[in-house]
Each structure stands twice: as structure tokens, then as C-alpha cells.
Design a protein around this motif. Structure first.
Motif, PDB file in Angstrom:
ATOM      1  N   VAL A  43      -8.488  -7.355  -2.491  1.00  0.00           N
ATOM      2  CA  VAL A  43      -7.201  -6.682  -2.398  1.00  0.00           C
ATOM      3  C   VAL A  43      -6.321  -7.504  -1.458  1.00  0.00           C
ATOM      4  N   ARG A  44      -5.106  -7.797  -1.897  1.00  0.00           N
ATOM      5  CA  ARG A  44      -4.177  -8.617  -1.105  1.00  0.00           C
ATOM      6  C   ARG A  44      -3.051  -7.722  -0.588  1.00  0.00           C
ATOM      7  N   VAL A  45      -2.889  -7.699   0.714  1.00  0.00           N
ATOM      8  CA  VAL A  45      -2.004  -6.721   1.346  1.00  0.00           C
ATOM      9  C   VAL A  45      -0.965  -7.405   2.230  1.00  0.00           C
ATOM     10  N   SER A  46       0.289  -7.010   2.055  1.00  0.00           N
ATOM     11  CA  SER A  46       1.372  -7.416   2.952  1.00  0.00           C
ATOM     12  C   SER A  46       1.362  -6.468   4.139  1.00  0.00           C
ATOM     13  N   VAL A  47       0.857  -6.932   5.263  1.00  0.00           N
ATOM     14  CA  VAL A  47       0.698  -6.071   6.435  1.00  0.00           C
ATOM     15  C   VAL A  47       1.922  -6.158   7.347  1.00  0.00           C
ATOM     16  N   HIS A  48       2.265  -7.370   7.761  1.00  0.00           N
ATOM     17  CA  HIS A  48       3.432  -7.682   8.603  1.00  0.00           C
ATOM     18  C   HIS A  48       3.241  -7.260  10.060  1.00  0.00           C
ATOM     19  N   THR A  49       2.755  -6.055  10.282  1.00  0.00           N
ATOM     20  CA  THR A  49       2.416  -5.606  11.634  1.00  0.00           C
ATOM     21  C   THR A  49       1.500  -4.401  11.531  1.00  0.00           C
ATOM     22  N   LEU A  81       0.809  -1.227   0.000  1.00  0.00           N
ATOM     23  CA  LEU A  81       0.000   0.000   0.000  1.00  0.00           C
ATOM     24  C   LEU A  81       0.836   1.269   0.000  1.00  0.00           C
ATOM     25  N   THR A  82       2.162   1.155   0.118  1.00  0.00           N
ATOM     26  CA  THR A  82       2.973   2.369   0.183  1.00  0.00           C
ATOM     27  C   THR A  82       3.083   3.058  -1.163  1.00  0.00           C
ATOM     28  N   ASN A  83       2.773   2.362  -2.251  1.00  0.00           N
ATOM     29  CA  ASN A  83       2.818   2.965  -3.585  1.00  0.00           C
ATOM     30  C   ASN A  83       1.524   3.679  -3.959  1.00  0.00           C
ATOM     31  N   LEU A  84       0.481   3.546  -3.144  1.00  0.00           N
ATOM     32  CA  LEU A  84      -0.825   4.092  -3.501  1.00  0.00           C
ATOM     33  C   LEU A  84      -0.919   5.579  -3.178  1.00  0.00           C
ATOM     34  N   ARG A  85      -1.307   6.348  -4.184  1.00  0.00           N
ATOM     35  CA  ARG A  85      -1.659   7.743  -3.972  1.00  0.00           C
ATOM     36  C   ARG A  85      -3.138   7.820  -3.592  1.00  0.00           C
ATOM     37  N   GLU A  86      -3.576   8.995  -3.147  1.00  0.00           N
ATOM     38  CA  GLU A  86      -4.969   9.150  -2.741  1.00  0.00           C
ATOM     39  C   GLU A  86      -5.922   8.812  -3.885  1.00  0.00           C
ATOM     40  N   ARG A  87      -5.560   9.229  -5.094  1.00  0.00           N
ATOM     41  CA  ARG A  87      -6.452   8.946  -6.219  1.00  0.00           C
ATOM     42  C   ARG A  87      -6.446   7.466  -6.589  1.00  0.00           C
ATOM     43  N   ASP A  88      -5.345   6.754  -6.262  1.00  0.00           N
ATOM     44  CA  ASP A  88      -5.328   5.309  -6.471  1.00  0.00           C
ATOM     45  C   ASP A  88      -6.299   4.619  -5.523  1.00  0.00           C
ATOM     46  N   ARG A 100     -10.524   1.848   5.148  1.00  0.00           N
ATOM     47  CA  ARG A 100     -11.322   2.436   4.070  1.00  0.00           C
ATOM     48  C   ARG A 100     -11.768   1.364   3.086  1.00  0.00           C
ATOM     49  N   PHE A 101     -10.866   0.450   2.761  1.00  0.00           N
ATOM     50  CA  PHE A 101     -11.241  -0.645   1.877  1.00  0.00           C
ATOM     51  C   PHE A 101     -12.337  -1.504   2.521  1.00  0.00           C
ATOM     52  N   ALA A 102     -12.174  -1.794   3.804  1.00  0.00           N
ATOM     53  CA  ALA A 102     -13.158  -2.629   4.495  1.00  0.00           C
ATOM     54  C   ALA A 102     -14.517  -1.938   4.552  1.00  0.00           C
ATOM     55  N   ASP A 103     -14.521  -0.633   4.864  1.00  0.00           N
ATOM     56  CA  ASP A 103     -15.775   0.109   4.932  1.00  0.00           C
ATOM     57  C   ASP A 103     -16.473   0.157   3.575  1.00  0.00           C
ATOM     58  N   GLU A 146       0.709   4.307   7.272  1.00  0.00           N
ATOM     59  CA  GLU A 146      -0.633   4.692   6.824  1.00  0.00           C
ATOM     60  C   GLU A 146      -1.498   3.490   6.474  1.00  0.00           C
ATOM     61  N   CYS A 147      -0.938   2.283   6.540  1.00  0.00           N
ATOM     62  CA  CYS A 147      -1.629   1.108   5.994  1.00  0.00           C
ATOM     63  C   CYS A 147      -2.961   0.843   6.664  1.00  0.00           C
TER      64      CYS A 147
END
Length: 448
Positions: free
Chosen positions: A149-155, A130-137, A179-182, A172-173
Motif C-alpha cells: 500500500v502506497r500512502v501520501s503521509v506528508h506529516t 487514506l481519506t477516501n477509505l471507509r471502514e469496510r474498505d 492497522r495495515f502494519a499490524d 485518522e491516517c
């Protein structure tokens, strides 16, 4: 709109007899807009094709523009030079556990490419940070309802995540996940666990925070950090002990489940191996949505193998009575070798099928999976067994080979060190057979 979008996207080919071909669209034509909007990449294009009616503005080789319409949800047959219709996004992180950083020098270029692209998550199931995502993304993924959506969370400890990923934006993850969940997007998450860093209390916190995402959270996998012998100038990390692996399994077993009692948090198969514990039954893994992270692979493989008759007497070979047939050497990683030997015994094929547990000298003995075995290690480990016993073939799982995205793909699939199956055959003087990595295919291969 930037200059690239004003220029449009070049159509590299048109599928013969397709709708686009019937509309006289040709390779070299430029796709300018779809339904009045400039197409940035494959997500825009796929989303537009789902409209009630698709209107494309296309510029031909003569410079003239025309509007072409297609029926709803019909693939026009346009082919682009890249499946993303855009450049692949490179990872901007500097993760302390990154496996790509642990490759030796001198390998083919594609081995060193790190992707962190949300479009690949949707298209191929890749995990993103998710670190590559801009607000518009983020807004676009929600608007298009790109799911899962598949996310590497780690912690979910934000300060710890920033340090582990080497990126100040990594904290920011959790907000983006919420937001994705909502928005109702399905989420699948992975945790690469490093002992003494993001396990223990940090893992308990991560479990609580992710469980709070509610029904949008479909699965979470935890995998132990992979360490090679090529870690010069990298952070000091170590492997899990048996007791620590047992603790991780216990934490995840006690994690919340979904409304019907199905597990959400899963240890990878490697944790059970490290802990010396038996794998759960296949039913525990539900729909096996985390297979790509090594979660439930052993249970599914056993279920598929035994469903084919793997616990019955061996079938009568056309070349003789029970037990007759091909002499086979099955090459795999040291982690899977005991399980394969057990299954071969259950099928009554132990007298003629031998398992070769390949020690990984290229990456180091701590790397035990079949998918990271190189051609040179395969040759070195099997040479003595080939000399001592005449085998009709060596079976290897397809996961040992790579082709997609590599410049070598045009020359056929290769091991990570660029050795080909044909070169292994020449070195060992025996046929190499590539078998799909599922239990049914393996059963058929050894009993044929």
C-alpha cells in the motif's frame, strides 16, 4: 447490496480463444457473481480468480443465467469497459501544495482529474491519502492482503495533516497505517515537504512515528513542494533554500534503517540539486522502490549508462571514424541538463551531441523536471539552436509525453499542452526521437 451490484457488471469484450470464449461467454453478457459473491470492482474480481476453483454466474443476452467454472488461477479472458470495473474515486482533499490546482485554465480535461483510489495504488503504484477509505474498505484491503500500500503521509502531526490536506478526516491516517502494519501489509510512504510547515521538528516527528511501524515500513520518500507560476488564490508557499535542503538531507540520513542496515528514508534527487550536493551511489537506494517519486533516478541512470561503456572511448561509427555520426540535440529539463552533459562527455560524444536545457515558461522557471516540459516550450527553446547548427534529430525522454487516461490517447501521445511530436518536427524542421528514460537507452541513442 446496492442496485448497481444487483445488475452486475457488463462484459465489454472477450479475448479470442480464451477460456471464457470457449465457454461461449460473449460481449454484452452480465457478470453477476464470482464464487457466490457480487463483484464490486477489480479487487474483488482479481481476488476471486485466485480461488481453488472459480464459479461465475453469467446472464446472457436472452436473460437466462448460467454458472460457468474455470480452473484455479486462470485468467478467463473477460474484458470490462473500465480497468477498475467501477468509477475512479476522486480526491476529497484540498491540499495546500496540490500541483493539479497549479495548472492554468484551458488544458485537456484529464489534466485536472485528482485520483485518490486505493485500487490504483495496488494496480499502478499510485499514492493515496487514506481519506477516501471507509471502514469496510480498510477491512477489505486487510482481508485480501492487498500489498504493498502506497500512502501520501506528508506529516504524522494529525492536526497539521488535517490543515495541509484540507480534510477533517486526514488525522485518522496513522491509525490506519498501524492497522495495515499490524496485518503485515507492506507500506511505502511519501512526504511532500513545504519549508516552514512540515519540515524541521515536524519532519523529525514524522520520521519517528513512521519508523515505529516496524518491518512493515519498506520506504519513505521526501520531495520538495513543486510550485508553478499559476498559484492565484492558493496558500502562500515558497521553495526550499540551499541550507534548508541540506537540513532535510541530514535529517533523513540520520533516520532509522532496517535490520540489515539498508536505508528506509530517502530524499528525492531534487533535494540534492537544491543543496548542491552530489547524488549518492546506486547501492544506497537498494531496489529503487521510490523511483516514481524521483528518488535515485539520477544514480540509476548513471549506472545504466556507464554499464554500457559510457566511460570508454566512443564506438566507431559506420559513417566514419571516432566522433563521426549523427549530430544530436538532447532536450531535457534544467535539472538534468548538467548530468546529461557530463555523461555525454564521458562517452566522448561531446563534439556532436548537444544538451538543450529547456526553460519551463509554461509552469515557471522553478519547475525544472523534463516530465513537465510542454511542446511549445520545447519549440521556443530549441528554435535558435536548430537555426545555428544543423542537427539530424532531437532526442526527448518519453516522460515528456502523455496518453494514458486521456481522450487524446487515440490520436497518439502528446505533450501536456496537447502539442504532438509531429507538430514539433514541423515547427523545427528536424526529426524528434523519443527515448526511454533509462541510461542504457540513452547511451544507445547517442552512440548509434
Amino acid at each position: 447490496m446496492n442496485d448497481r451490484l444487483k445488475r452486475g457488471v457488463c462484459i465489454s469484450d472477450v479475448t479470442p480463444h480464451s477460456a471464457a470464449a470457449r465457454k461461449n461467454i460473449r460481449a454484452g453478457d452480465i457478470l453477476l457473481t464470482v464464487n457466490g459473491l457480487a463483484v464490486e470492482d477489480v479487487l474483488d474480481y482479481r481476488y476471486a480468480l485466485a480461488a481453488d476453483r472459480v464459479r461465475m454466474t453469467v446472464r446472457g443476452a436472452d436473460g437466462r443465467c448460467r454458472i460457468v467454472t474455470f480452473p484455479a488461477e486462470q485468467d478467463p479472458g473477460l474484458v470490462f469497459s473500465s480497468y477498475l470495473m467501477d468509477e475512479q474515486k476522486r480526491c476529497q482533499n484540498n491540499c495546500i501544495f496540490c500541483f493539479i490546482d497549479q495548472n492554468p485554465a484551458g488544458m485537456r480535461e484529464s489534466i485536472y482529474f485528482k485520483d485518490d483510489d486505493s485500487r490504483l495504488s495496488f494496480l499502478f503504484g499510485n499514492y493515496i491519502t487514506l481519506t477516501n477509505l471507509r471502514e469496510r474498505d480498510v477491512d477489505r484491503l486487510i482481508r485480501m492482503r492487498i500489498s504493498p500500500v502506497r500512502v501520501s503521509v506528508h506529516t504524522t502531526d494529525l492536526e497539521l495533516r488535517c490543515w495541509m490536506l484540507g480534510n477533517r478526516r486526514a488525522g485518522e491516517c496513522l491509525e490506519i497505517l498501524r492497522r495495515f502494519a499490524d496485518a503485515g501489509l507492506e507500506l511505502h510512504c511519501q512526504l511532500v515537504l513545504c519549508p516552514g510547515i512540515n519540515d524541521g521538528a515536524a519532519l523529525d516527528r514524522t520520521i519517528r512515528d513512521l519508523a515505529a511501524l516496524g518491518p512493515a515500513l519498506k520506504s519513505v520518500s521526501a520531495v520538495p513542494v513543486g510550485l508553478t507560476r499559476h498559484r492565484e488564490n492558493l496558500p502562500l508557499l515558497r521553495a526550499f533554500t540551499t541550507d534548508e535542503a541540506e537540513t532535510v538531507i541530514r535529517q533523513l540520513d540520520n533516520a532509522p534503517v532496517d535490520d540489515d542496515g539498508t536505508a528506509i528514508f530517502f530524499p528525492s534527487d531534487e533535494f540534492y540539486l537544491l543543496a548542491g550536493q552530489p547524488f549518492p551511489l546506486a547501492a544506497y537506494y537498494g531496489d529503487f522502490c521510490q523511483l516514481e517519486n524521483g528518488v535515485g533516478m539520477a544514480a540509476l541512470f548513471c549506472e545504466q549508462f556507464r554499464a554500457c561503456g559510457g566511460q570508454s572511448a566512443p564506438r566507431r561509427s559506420s559513417s566514419g571514424g571516432n566522433g563521426a555520426g549523427r549530430r544530436l540535440l538532447v532536450a531535457t529539463g534544467t535539472a538534468a541538463a548538467p548530468l546529461l552533459q557530463q555523461l555525454i562527455g564521458e562517452a566522448g560524444a561531446g563534439e556532436r551531441v548537444t544538451v538543450a536545457a529547456i526553460e519551463n515558461r509554461f509552469y515557471g522557471s522553478s519547475v525544472t523536471v523534463a516530465g513537465l516540459i510542454t511542446g511549445q516550450d520545447l519549440i521556443a527553446n530549441c528554435k535558435l539552436q536548430i537555426v545555428n547548427c544543423k542537427f539530424d534529430a532531437i532526442l526527448i525522454p518519453h516522460t515528456m509525453l502523455r496518453a494514458q487516461g486521456d481522450s487524446s490517447a487515440t490520436r497518439g501521445e502528446r505533450f501536456l499542452d496537447d502539442v504532438t511530436p509531429a507538430e514539433v518536427e514541423a515547427a523545427l524542421g528536424v526529426t524528434v526521437e523519443v527515448v526511454d528514460a533509462d541510461g542504457a537507452a540513452f547511451f544507445e541513442a547517442i552512440m548509434r
